[in-house]
Design a protein around this motif. Structure first.
Motif, PDB file in Angstrom:
ATOM      1  N   LEU A 180       0.739  -1.043   0.084  1.00  0.00           N
ATOM      2  CA  LEU A 180      -0.118  -0.125  -0.113  1.00  0.00           C
ATOM      3  C   LEU A 180       0.693   1.703  -0.037  1.00  0.00           C
ATOM      4  CD1 LEU A 180      -3.050  -0.915   1.886  1.00  0.00           C
ATOM      5  CD2 LEU A 180      -3.219  -0.650  -0.239  1.00  0.00           C
ATOM      6  N   GLY A 181       1.899   1.383   1.043  1.00  0.00           N
ATOM      7  CA  GLY A 181       2.827   2.458   1.116  1.00  0.00           C
ATOM      8  C   GLY A 181       3.195   2.761  -0.726  1.00  0.00           C
ATOM      9  N   THR A 182       3.795   1.337  -1.005  1.00  0.00           N
ATOM     10  CA  THR A 182       4.534   1.757  -2.589  1.00  0.00           C
ATOM     11  C   THR A 182       3.224   2.061  -4.152  1.00  0.00           C
ATOM     12  OG1 THR A 182       6.277   0.111  -1.954  1.00  0.00           O
ATOM     13  CG2 THR A 182       5.648   0.320  -4.428  1.00  0.00           C
ATOM     14  N   ALA A 183       2.824   1.791  -3.653  1.00  0.00           N
ATOM     15  CA  ALA A 183       1.780   1.750  -4.790  1.00  0.00           C
ATOM     16  C   ALA A 183       1.015   3.061  -4.948  1.00  0.00           C
ATOM     17  CB  ALA A 183       0.156   0.729  -4.985  1.00  0.00           C
ATOM     18  N   GLY A 184       0.333   3.376  -2.988  1.00  0.00           N
ATOM     19  CA  GLY A 184      -0.060   4.980  -3.709  1.00  0.00           C
ATOM     20  C   GLY A 184      -1.335   4.686  -4.253  1.00  0.00           C
ATOM     21  N   PHE A 185      -2.315   3.814  -4.399  1.00  0.00           N
ATOM     22  CA  PHE A 185      -3.695   4.615  -4.601  1.00  0.00           C
ATOM     23  C   PHE A 185      -4.652   5.169  -4.254  1.00  0.00           C
ATOM     24  CE2 PHE A 185      -3.235  -0.158  -4.047  1.00  0.00           C
ATOM     25  CZ  PHE A 185      -2.834  -0.627  -5.883  1.00  0.00           C
TER      26      PHE A 185
END
Length: 548
Positions: A75-80
């Motif tokens: 989640l921290g990487t994807a930044g949806f």
């Protein structure tokens, strides 16, 4: 009907989908525009890295991983951050994939005969806070056999099945539809070609074809080989598109099927999300036009922009690919530099690609042992000797002079670079430092895998015993498409109204590896091959069930 299912694209996702369809007792035609030599697509050329969570390999290396930690990192990487109908399915696919990587993925890989190298690598280390981008722990598992080892089980499965028909040199130009449902494909038969795997093949048309099936699965890959499309979709947040780029995938990764599928009613989302590398070097022995190879670096090299300024924290080698790309794209130049020593290159330089790792690709234990002996791996030394982007010198002034010869205009000031190198070297005199790159590399050596094969012992760059000095000119290297056809969790392609297009499925890179972009803006690495495996499996099983 010519078959129950037609699969468009003979890469990894297509192979997996076709194998699953056949295992379910359905007939399948697998089409590819390339010659038979290129079966397996760009996955063949990969390093074979796979993202796994809480694996036995991790536990043996003292790594404590968990589904919760992996999902936090994702989640921290994807930044949806996009409205629900664009990121809704992307996030659902991400959840499903992390569940897979934390659960049955490893056992399923073993069932296929895919083995893993025992040392787990640490890619995309992040460098921000706990909820930001990056892998909190090492998760990059190398396949024993690299890319060829990943595709081999699925090549065997499709070749062994009487239910699978392989048709090469069949280029799909149109998805056939009837009252809104996809009912087959039509296209051009290309002239036979005997080019080697990965080499550009002729586009001479010698005939046409039309095939019908109950369902069509599109697995034709992304846009990385088409620089015009890359620039067309280049996001403003990354600065201006590079004027010059190397190509990290074969030329047949042309993005044609994205538009063709969109014309049949499929919805494309997140076009501007893409994954390109900043550590590309010109291949001195190229296979396709503009062929570049990515350096997989350890954390010790000093990274300078085109004017010789050190990149800001935490843009160290191997920490944040997209953050580094954004910084460099806004600098006004298309290249940057690694500055390092022979001691660093011997320990920390790996080259991405199956052909650049003959020990792992060939499963040669004797050759593999050379990685822990003095000297750089033979492919790395070959690039150092023959590569146009490498400069080697005993003294820093001569090194900088050689670097300036590799650009149209001299951009580097030797005195300023010496100032930065000396400042960095003074920090090595104590076990503590204010230089966060030195802190990071010392921290990396606390992990046994890094200490053994990936991170050189800390030393002064100007230490004569660590020399000679080496500089490497780095280029932007095209690679992955992170957006694509929006799919539900059964790999059915969704239309502009959010409902499935009857008879149409998609998997692999053309679907953003699932949902139209399960990685969001960034990737944790080891998730591209895994995304092809997972989405191809889902698509094949779902399409087979739909034809029952």
């Amino acid at each position: 009907m010519d078959a129950d299912v037609i699969v468009v694209g003979g890469g990894l996702a297509g192979l997996v989908a076709a194998a699953e369809v056949a295992d379910a007792g359905r007939s399948v035609i697998l089409l590819d525009q390339e010659p038979e030599a290129s079966l397996g697509g760009q996955a063949f050329w990969s390093f074979g890295g796979l993202f796994l969570v809480d694996s036995p390999e991790q536990r043996r290396m003292g790594i404590r991983d968990s589904h919760e930690l992996a999902w936090q990192d994702w989640l921290g990487t994807a930044g949806f951050d996009r409205h629900e109908d664009e990121d809704l399915w992307a996030r659902r696919w991400a959840e499903a994939y992390v569940d897979f990587a934390s659960g049955e993925k490893r056992a399923w890989l073993r069932e296929q005969g895919i083995g893993l190298f025992p040392l787990v690598n640490w890619a995309e280390r992040g460098g921000y806070d706990a909820t930001g981008h990056g892998n909190s722990v090492p998760r990059f598992h190398l396949t024993w056999g690299t890319g060829p080892g990943v595709i081999a089980p699925f090549v065997r499965r499709v070749r062994a099945s009487s239910r699978v028909t392989l048709r090469f040199r069949h280029r799909v130009d149109l998805l056939l539809t009837d009252d809104g449902s996809v009912t087959g494909v039509a296209g051009s038969i290309l002239a036979p070609s005997d080019v080697r795997r990965g080499e550009p093949s002729s586009r001479e048309v010698v005939g046409d074809f039309a095939l019908r099936a109950q369902t069509v699965i599109v697995t034709a890959g992304g846009i990385g080989g088409n620089h015009d499309l890359v620039r067309q979709n280049w996001p403003a947040r990354l600065g201006e598109p590079p004027k010059s780029m190397l190509t990290g995938v074969p030329a047949h990764v042309d993005g044609r099927m994205v538009g063709i599928t969109e014309s049949a009613g499929g919805r494309v989302v997140n076009r501007d999300r893409m994954w390109h590398y900043t550590e590309g070097i010109t291949n001195w022995d190229p296979i396709w036009p503009g062929h570049g190879i990515r350096i997989l670096p350890g954390p010790s090299s000093l990274w300078l922009d085109a004017t010789g300024k050190r990149l800001p924290v935490p843009l160290f080698p191997g920490f944040d690919t997209l953050g580094t790309l954004t910084h460099l794209a806004r600098s006004g130049h298309d290249h940057s530099w690694f500055l390092l020593t022979q001691k660093i290159i011997e320990k920390e330089f790996a080259l991405s690609g199956s052909e650049q790792n003959p020990d792992l690709t060939g499963k040669d234990v004797r050759l593999l042992l050379q990685r822990v002996r003095p000297g750089a791996p033979a492919p790395v030394e070959a690039f150092k000797r023959h590569g146009v982007d490498f400069v080697v010198a005993d003294r820093l002034p001569e090194l900088v002079a050689g670097m300036n010869k590799l650009t149209d205009t001299p951009l580097l000031d030797a005195a300023d670079i010496e100032r930065q190198v000396l400042a960095r070297d003074r920090e090595m005199a104590n076990p503590f430092t204010k230089d966060l790159q030195i802190t990071a590399l010392r921290g990396a050596r606390a992990y046994r895998g890094d200490r053994l094969i990936r991170v050189a012992s800390p030393h002064r760059l100007l230490d004569p015993s660590a020399g000679p000095l080496i500089a490497v000119k780095l280029h932007i290297l095209t690679r992955k498409t992170l957006g694509g056809l929006q799919t539900d969790l059964s790999s059915r392609v969704l239309g502009t109204d959010g409902t499935p297009v009857p008879g149409l499925y998609a998997a692999g890179e053309i679907a953003g590896f699932g949902g139209g972009g399960m990685h969001g803006y960034r990737a944790l690495e080891g998730t591209f091959l895994g995304g092809c495996l997972f989405s191809g499996r889902v698509a094949g099983r779902a399409a087979a069930e739909a034809t029952g």
